[in-house]
Scaffold this motif. Sequence first.
Motif, PDB file in Angstrom:
ATOM      1  N   MET A   1       0.855  -1.172   0.000  1.00  0.00           N
ATOM      2  CA  MET A   1       0.000   0.000   0.000  1.00  0.00           C
ATOM      3  C   MET A   1       0.900   1.234   0.000  1.00  0.00           C
ATOM      4  O   MET A   1       1.800   1.351   0.810  1.00  0.00           O
ATOM      5  N   THR A   2       0.610   2.126  -0.899  1.00  0.00           N
ATOM      6  CA  THR A   2       1.434   3.325  -1.016  1.00  0.00           C
ATOM      7  C   THR A   2       1.117   4.304   0.102  1.00  0.00           C
ATOM      8  O   THR A   2       0.112   4.184   0.802  1.00  0.00           O
ATOM      9  N   GLU A   3       1.980   5.268   0.245  1.00  0.00           N
ATOM     10  CA  GLU A   3       1.798   6.282   1.289  1.00  0.00           C
ATOM     11  C   GLU A   3       0.522   7.079   1.065  1.00  0.00           C
ATOM     12  O   GLU A   3      -0.201   7.406   2.013  1.00  0.00           O
ATOM     13  N   ILE A   4       0.215   7.357  -0.169  1.00  0.00           N
ATOM     14  CA  ILE A   4      -1.013   8.106  -0.493  1.00  0.00           C
ATOM     15  C   ILE A   4      -2.237   7.277  -0.138  1.00  0.00           C
ATOM     16  O   ILE A   4      -3.217   7.799   0.423  1.00  0.00           O
ATOM     17  N   GLU A   5      -2.210   6.004  -0.415  1.00  0.00           N
ATOM     18  CA  GLU A   5      -3.334   5.131  -0.064  1.00  0.00           C
ATOM     19  C   GLU A   5      -3.496   5.063   1.452  1.00  0.00           C
ATOM     20  O   GLU A   5      -4.622   5.062   1.964  1.00  0.00           O
ATOM     21  N   GLN A   6      -2.393   4.996   2.175  1.00  0.00           N
ATOM     22  CA  GLN A   6      -2.455   4.957   3.642  1.00  0.00           C
ATOM     23  C   GLN A   6      -3.060   6.249   4.182  1.00  0.00           C
ATOM     24  O   GLN A   6      -3.890   6.224   5.098  1.00  0.00           O
ATOM     25  N   LEU A   7      -2.649   7.374   3.622  1.00  0.00           N
ATOM     26  CA  LEU A   7      -3.212   8.657   4.039  1.00  0.00           C
ATOM     27  C   LEU A   7      -4.705   8.730   3.738  1.00  0.00           C
ATOM     28  O   LEU A   7      -5.496   9.239   4.538  1.00  0.00           O
ATOM     29  N   ARG A   8      -5.099   8.181   2.598  1.00  0.00           N
ATOM     30  CA  ARG A   8      -6.519   8.188   2.224  1.00  0.00           C
ATOM     31  C   ARG A   8      -7.327   7.351   3.218  1.00  0.00           C
ATOM     32  O   ARG A   8      -8.425   7.748   3.618  1.00  0.00           O
ATOM     33  N   VAL A   9      -6.800   6.190   3.607  1.00  0.00           N
ATOM     34  CA  VAL A   9      -7.473   5.332   4.581  1.00  0.00           C
ATOM     35  C   VAL A   9      -7.599   6.066   5.915  1.00  0.00           C
ATOM     36  O   VAL A   9      -8.653   6.046   6.561  1.00  0.00           O
ATOM     37  N   GLN A  10      -6.526   6.752   6.323  1.00  0.00           N
ATOM     38  CA  GLN A  10      -6.563   7.492   7.582  1.00  0.00           C
ATOM     39  C   GLN A  10      -7.591   8.626   7.530  1.00  0.00           C
ATOM     40  O   GLN A  10      -8.331   8.855   8.491  1.00  0.00           O
ATOM     41  N   VAL A  11      -7.645   9.319   6.413  1.00  0.00           N
ATOM     42  CA  VAL A  11      -8.626  10.401   6.250  1.00  0.00           C
ATOM     43  C   VAL A  11     -10.042   9.836   6.299  1.00  0.00           C
ATOM     44  O   VAL A  11     -10.931  10.391   6.953  1.00  0.00           O
ATOM     45  N   ASP A  12     -10.268   8.721   5.613  1.00  0.00           N
ATOM     46  CA  ASP A  12     -11.588   8.084   5.639  1.00  0.00           C
ATOM     47  C   ASP A  12     -11.981   7.685   7.063  1.00  0.00           C
ATOM     48  O   ASP A  12     -13.130   7.895   7.487  1.00  0.00           O
ATOM     49  N   GLU A  13     -11.036   7.123   7.815  1.00  0.00           N
ATOM     50  CA  GLU A  13     -11.323   6.727   9.203  1.00  0.00           C
ATOM     51  C   GLU A  13     -11.647   7.951  10.061  1.00  0.00           C
ATOM     52  O   GLU A  13     -12.573   7.914  10.874  1.00  0.00           O
ATOM     53  N   LEU A  14     -10.894   9.027   9.864  1.00  0.00           N
ATOM     54  CA  LEU A  14     -11.168  10.255  10.623  1.00  0.00           C
ATOM     55  C   LEU A  14     -12.539  10.834  10.272  1.00  0.00           C
ATOM     56  O   LEU A  14     -13.264  11.323  11.148  1.00  0.00           O
ATOM     57  N   GLU A  15     -12.905  10.770   9.000  1.00  0.00           N
ATOM     58  CA  GLU A  15     -14.225  11.268   8.593  1.00  0.00           C
ATOM     59  C   GLU A  15     -15.339  10.435   9.213  1.00  0.00           C
ATOM     60  O   GLU A  15     -16.363  10.981   9.636  1.00  0.00           O
ATOM     61  N   MET A  16     -15.159   9.123   9.286  1.00  0.00           N
ATOM     62  CA  MET A  16     -16.175   8.266   9.915  1.00  0.00           C
ATOM     63  C   MET A  16     -16.278   8.570  11.409  1.00  0.00           C
ATOM     64  O   MET A  16     -17.379   8.653  11.964  1.00  0.00           O
ATOM     65  N   LYS A  17     -15.130   8.739  12.055  1.00  0.00           N
ATOM     66  CA  LYS A  17     -15.147   9.063  13.487  1.00  0.00           C
ATOM     67  C   LYS A  17     -15.831  10.396  13.737  1.00  0.00           C
ATOM     68  O   LYS A  17     -16.599  10.545  14.684  1.00  0.00           O
ATOM     69  N   GLN A  18     -15.557  11.372  12.887  1.00  0.00           N
ATOM     70  CA  GLN A  18     -16.182  12.679  13.040  1.00  0.00           C
ATOM     71  C   GLN A  18     -17.699  12.580  12.883  1.00  0.00           C
ATOM     72  O   GLN A  18     -18.455  13.170  13.651  1.00  0.00           O
ATOM     73  N   ALA A  19     -18.148  11.829  11.897  1.00  0.00           N
ATOM     74  CA  ALA A  19     -19.593  11.658  11.676  1.00  0.00           C
ATOM     75  C   ALA A  19     -20.232  10.989  12.891  1.00  0.00           C
ATOM     76  O   ALA A  19     -21.314  11.394  13.336  1.00  0.00           O
ATOM     77  N   PHE A  20     -19.572   9.982  13.437  1.00  0.00           N
ATOM     78  CA  PHE A  20     -20.098   9.303  14.617  1.00  0.00           C
ATOM     79  C   PHE A  20     -20.149  10.256  15.804  1.00  0.00           C
ATOM     80  O   PHE A  20     -21.123  10.278  16.560  1.00  0.00           O
TER      81      PHE A  20
END
Length: 73
Positions: A1-20
Motif C-alpha cells: 500500500m502506497t503512502e497516499i493510499e495509507q493517508l486516504r485510509v486514515q482520512v476516511d477513518e477520521l471522517e467516519m469518526k467525526q460523523a459518529f
Amino acid sequence: MTEIEQLRVQVDELEMKQAFQEQTIEELNEALTAQQFLIERMQVQMKFLVEKQKSSQTSNLADESEETPPPHY
C-alpha cells in the motif's frame, strides 16, 4: 500500500469518526434538552406542592387572643 493510499485510509477513518461524534453529540444534546424540560416541570410541581402543603398546615384553632373565654359554671 502506497503512502497516499495509507493517508486516504486514515482520512476516511477520521471522517467516519467525526460523523459518529457529530451524531453522538446531537443525541446527547437532545437528551440534555429533554432532561432540562423535565427538571423545569418538576420544579413547578414541587413549588405547587410546597405551597399546597403550607396552606394545608394552617391550624383550625384560633389564637388565644381570638378565643372567647370559656363559660363559667
